[in-house]
Design an enzyme around this catalytic site. Structure first.
Site, PDB file in Angstrom:
ATOM      1  N   ASP A  87      -2.383  32.772  34.977  1.00 22.49           N
ATOM      2  CA  ASP A  87      -3.101  32.344  36.185  1.00 22.49           C
ATOM      3  C   ASP A  87      -2.206  31.358  36.926  1.00 22.49           C
ATOM      4  O   ASP A  87      -1.993  30.241  36.464  1.00 22.49           O
ATOM      5  CB  ASP A  87      -4.417  31.676  35.748  1.00 22.49           C
ATOM      6  CG  ASP A  87      -5.350  31.374  36.906  1.00 22.49           C
ATOM      7  OD1 ASP A  87      -4.901  31.411  38.072  1.00 22.49           O
ATOM      8  OD2 ASP A  87      -6.533  31.096  36.639  1.00 22.49           O
ATOM      9  N   HIS A 167     -14.748  30.821  43.017  1.00 25.63           N
ATOM     10  CA  HIS A 167     -14.996  29.638  43.857  1.00 25.63           C
ATOM     11  C   HIS A 167     -14.433  29.831  45.251  1.00 25.63           C
ATOM     12  O   HIS A 167     -13.490  30.607  45.455  1.00 25.63           O
ATOM     13  CB  HIS A 167     -14.335  28.401  43.206  1.00 25.63           C
ATOM     14  CG  HIS A 167     -12.928  28.643  42.743  1.00 25.63           C
ATOM     15  ND1 HIS A 167     -11.824  28.407  43.529  1.00 25.63           N
ATOM     16  CD2 HIS A 167     -12.436  29.165  41.578  1.00 25.63           C
ATOM     17  CE1 HIS A 167     -10.724  28.747  42.860  1.00 25.63           C
ATOM     18  NE2 HIS A 167     -11.064  29.218  41.681  1.00 25.63           N
ATOM     19  N   HIS A 175     -10.963  24.180  44.617  1.00 18.32           N
ATOM     20  CA  HIS A 175     -12.400  24.450  44.458  1.00 18.32           C
ATOM     21  C   HIS A 175     -13.127  23.777  45.613  1.00 18.32           C
ATOM     22  O   HIS A 175     -13.318  22.568  45.605  1.00 18.32           O
ATOM     23  CB  HIS A 175     -12.923  23.907  43.126  1.00 18.32           C
ATOM     24  CG  HIS A 175     -12.462  24.705  41.940  1.00 18.32           C
ATOM     25  ND1 HIS A 175     -13.301  25.450  41.160  1.00 18.32           N
ATOM     26  CD2 HIS A 175     -11.226  24.888  41.415  1.00 18.32           C
ATOM     27  CE1 HIS A 175     -12.608  26.059  40.193  1.00 18.32           C
ATOM     28  NE2 HIS A 175     -11.338  25.719  40.328  1.00 18.32           N
ATOM     29  N   GLU A 200     -12.922  35.715  40.430  1.00 17.23           N
ATOM     30  CA  GLU A 200     -12.315  35.815  39.097  1.00 17.23           C
ATOM     31  C   GLU A 200     -13.399  36.051  38.067  1.00 17.23           C
ATOM     32  O   GLU A 200     -14.510  35.527  38.191  1.00 17.23           O
ATOM     33  CB  GLU A 200     -11.504  34.561  38.753  1.00 17.23           C
ATOM     34  CG  GLU A 200     -12.249  33.268  38.781  1.00 17.23           C
ATOM     35  CD  GLU A 200     -11.324  32.067  38.479  1.00 17.23           C
ATOM     36  OE1 GLU A 200     -10.457  32.182  37.594  1.00 17.23           O
ATOM     37  OE2 GLU A 200     -11.506  31.019  39.126  1.00 17.23           O
TER      38      GLU A 200
END
Length: 314
Positions: A87, A167, A175, A200
């Site tokens: 990630d 998010h 976020h 995700e």
């Protein structure tokens, strides 16, 4: 803005293509991360806060779902039977591309990877202007939990991790306040035009619930923190480094080491205690479980939904 974020996405595609060609069992995790990060720095023409890495390279293994990257001196080696979530993020002018995929060498894990890949694609399909976040979550869970995986002779139903989610993304803010659940029963809030979202999903063979565990590597300055008086000169100095190089983008200890900061743990703890910086420890499901993740960044344009980070690979 569109071109900046598309350029960041193109760097993401090229870096992950290169990394897929070199990631092999037996690699030191720290070497892998540094190769990836240096490739991003080169391709994106790193330039202070204008362009560069958006957050630490997550390379969480097996039951660790997110927020793990090696700290300096870590000797963890990637194994044939590991399930690794890679990630990483790129940014240009504060516009962040947050995108992830899972690497597993053992074909036994293929259904687990497919579950989260298809669940993420479902989330992307369902997302749109005026769509309720809870509806996206319900659709994701239905697809994710239709999969099962057999590991060493034992069959597991794949679960959506209920306390992890996608998010909304803001400028220099990974976020940005809205959460995209990956189970049903989320909030009724609607997605809006012009918003960026990280869609995700995390599929797990464990409890489907993560807790904070292991040594912390990820930190991020609170987005709207005002002036907080600090007594320790060392904490003030460390904050100046953080402001200059990361601002409100997430960073890890290796990034501080790279900037020549030493003996900073006390000062970092001081900044965390003061609420200026927040620690993000690794998020872990039950022991001996396996978690897979796929993630894309999407932009809800007035006339269409653009999957910014989509590539030939996923």
């Amino acid at each position: 803005m569109y071109n900046g974020v598309r350029q960041a996405a193109e760097v993401h595609r090229q870096v992950r293509k290169y990394m897929r060609s070199i990631i092999k069992p037996g690699m030191l995790m720290i070497d892998m991360c540094e190769t990836l990060e240096n490739t991003v720095r080169k391709l994106i023409s790193e330039n202070g806060l204008q362009a560069g890495i958006a957050f630490p390279t997550g390379c969480s293994l097996n039951s660790v779902a997110a927020h793990w990257t090696p700290n300096s001196g870590d000797t963890t080696v990637l194994q044939y039977d590991d399930v690794m979530k890679l990630d990483f993020g790129t940014q240009i002018d504060g516009f962040i591309v947050d995108c992830a995929f899972t690497v597993a060498f053992n074909p036994m894990f293929d259904p687990l990877l497919e579950a989260s890949r298809e669940a993420t694609n479902t989330g992307i399909k369902e997302a749109g202007i005026d769509v309720r976040l809870c509806d996206v979550g319900a659709a994701i869970q239905e697809v994710m939990e239709s999969y099962e995986v057999e590991i060493n002779g034992k069959t597991f139903r794949v679960k959506s991790i209920r306390n992890l989610n996608g998010h909304s993304i803001g400028r220099y803010q990974i976020h940005a306040g809205k959460s995209v659940p990956i189970v049903k029963g989320g909030e009724q809030t609607k997605m809006e035009e012009g918003e960026f979202y990280a869609i995700e999903t995390f599929g797990s063979t464990g409890k489907g619930y993560v807790t904070e565990n292991l040594e912390c590597s990820h930190y991020m300055k609170a987005f709207d923190v005002g002036h907080v008086p600090l007594r320790l000169p060392r904490a003030k100095q460390l904050l100046a480094t953080i402001n200059k190089h990361f601002s409100t983008l997430a960073f890890c200890r290796r990034y501080l080491d790279r900037l020549g900061e030493t003996k900073y743990l006390m000062a970092l703890k001081n900044l965390c205690d003061a609420g200026i910086v927040q620690p993000y420890p690794p998020l872990v499901d039950s022991k001996n479980s396996y978690v897979s993740q796929f993630e894309h960044t999407i932009l809800l344009r007035p006339t269409c939904k653009e999957v910014i980070s989509r590539g030939d690979d996923y």
